[in-house]
Design a protein around this motif. Sequence first.
Motif, mmCIF file in Angstrom:
data_model
loop_
_atom_site.group_PDB
_atom_site.id
_atom_site.type_symbol
_atom_site.label_atom_id
_atom_site.label_comp_id
_atom_site.label_asym_id
_atom_site.label_seq_id
_atom_site.Cartn_x
_atom_site.Cartn_y
_atom_site.Cartn_z
ATOM 1 N N GLN A 32 1.235 0.415 -2.460
ATOM 2 C CA GLN A 32 0.413 0.380 -3.663
ATOM 3 C C GLN A 32 0.488 1.746 -4.347
ATOM 4 N N ASP A 33 0.983 1.748 -5.586
ATOM 5 C CA ASP A 33 1.154 3.018 -6.275
ATOM 6 C C ASP A 33 -0.138 3.472 -6.937
ATOM 7 N N SER A 34 -0.043 4.577 -7.649
ATOM 8 C CA SER A 34 -1.241 5.185 -8.250
ATOM 9 C C SER A 34 -1.873 4.292 -9.319
ATOM 10 N N LYS A 35 -1.095 3.356 -9.859
ATOM 11 C CA LYS A 35 -1.641 2.416 -10.841
ATOM 12 C C LYS A 35 -2.149 1.140 -10.176
ATOM 13 N N LYS A 36 -2.223 1.182 -8.861
ATOM 14 C CA LYS A 36 -2.745 0.063 -8.067
ATOM 15 C C LYS A 36 -1.799 -1.135 -8.011
ATOM 16 N N PHE A 37 -0.530 -0.940 -8.411
ATOM 17 C CA PHE A 37 0.425 -2.039 -8.321
ATOM 18 C C PHE A 37 0.890 -2.187 -6.878
ATOM 19 N N LEU A 38 0.779 -3.395 -6.368
ATOM 20 C CA LEU A 38 1.071 -3.675 -4.957
ATOM 21 C C LEU A 38 2.412 -4.390 -4.863
ATOM 22 N N LYS A 39 3.339 -3.803 -4.097
ATOM 23 C CA LYS A 39 4.668 -4.392 -4.022
ATOM 24 C C LYS A 39 5.118 -4.515 -2.572
ATOM 25 N N SER B 162 4.440 9.300 -2.114
ATOM 26 C CA SER B 162 2.976 9.335 -2.093
ATOM 27 C C SER B 162 2.432 8.028 -2.652
ATOM 28 N N ALA B 163 1.609 7.371 -1.860
ATOM 29 C CA ALA B 163 1.072 6.054 -2.225
ATOM 30 C C ALA B 163 0.148 5.607 -1.099
ATOM 31 N N VAL B 164 -0.424 4.423 -1.282
ATOM 32 C CA VAL B 164 -1.171 3.803 -0.182
ATOM 33 C C VAL B 164 -0.294 2.691 0.382
ATOM 34 N N TYR B 165 -0.094 2.719 1.674
ATOM 35 C CA TYR B 165 0.744 1.723 2.340
ATOM 36 C C TYR B 165 -0.158 0.771 3.107
ATOM 37 N N PHE B 166 0.041 -0.529 2.839
ATOM 38 C CA PHE B 166 -0.770 -1.555 3.481
ATOM 39 C C PHE B 166 0.080 -2.402 4.407
ATOM 40 N N CYS B 167 -0.450 -2.613 5.582
ATOM 41 C CA CYS B 167 0.112 -3.577 6.506
ATOM 42 C C CYS B 167 -0.658 -4.887 6.323
ATOM 43 N N ALA B 168 0.002 -5.999 6.501
ATOM 44 C CA ALA B 168 -0.657 -7.301 6.393
ATOM 45 C C ALA B 168 -0.019 -8.271 7.375
#
Lengths: 112, 115
Positions: free
Chosen positions: B37-44, B86-92
């Motif tokens: 998830q980048d700084s604009k909150k786009f989740l890819k 730099s970003a937020v990394y999500f596991c799912a």
Amino acid sequence: TQLLEQSPQFLSIQEGENLTVYCNSSSVFSSLQWYRQEPGEGPVLLVTVVTGGEVKKLKRLTFQFGDARKDSSLHITAAQPGDTGLYLCAGVSNTGFQKLVFGTGTRLLVSP
Amino acid sequence: DTAVSQTPKYLVTQMGNDKSIKCEQNLGHDTMYWYKQDSKKFLKIMFSYNNKELIINETVPNRFSPKSPDKAHLNLHINSLELGDSAVYFCASSQVGGKTNEKLFFGSGTQLSVL
């Protein structure tokens, strides 16, 4: 590349107001999901809509899938501060192994 | 009990370093994912594993290498970190993977800051 555009990007309203968030694409999806994400947390699934034209209700939230399965809307009635968060739509892609394509997001702030 | 847990929550590091993020799910799911998830909150989506087998590998630099030692774990190793990482990394995780109404369960994210 499949893209899902959400509008508005940001919405700031007072408690008790109604609002609608839109999720649009030129691509067809086999289903569409809506998630809510709160700061410091991962997205949490709210609903999945599968059939074109389908409407689902979750308390004060109403979700609709477009007839052509290219768009969706989320309507919140009488918004509460607890509704504050980032709302993400996500389309399930038909290409190969089905995967989620997330929308651009709508940040909602509901003030008391 | 946390369903999908990832560590660390925050990771601050220098450019050029190598770092790993760990993820574990206790839901008995077959499929696990890494999202950015980048700084604009786009989740890819970056990667998806089904029963330890790589299923989805999006256009991600080969500095990123996922590893799944068993179906309950999916780790992400990043070599030669760059500022743009730099970003937020999500596991799912999801029960089966590849289904129309599949429900994803997300971890709480790892905020990576590369200085």
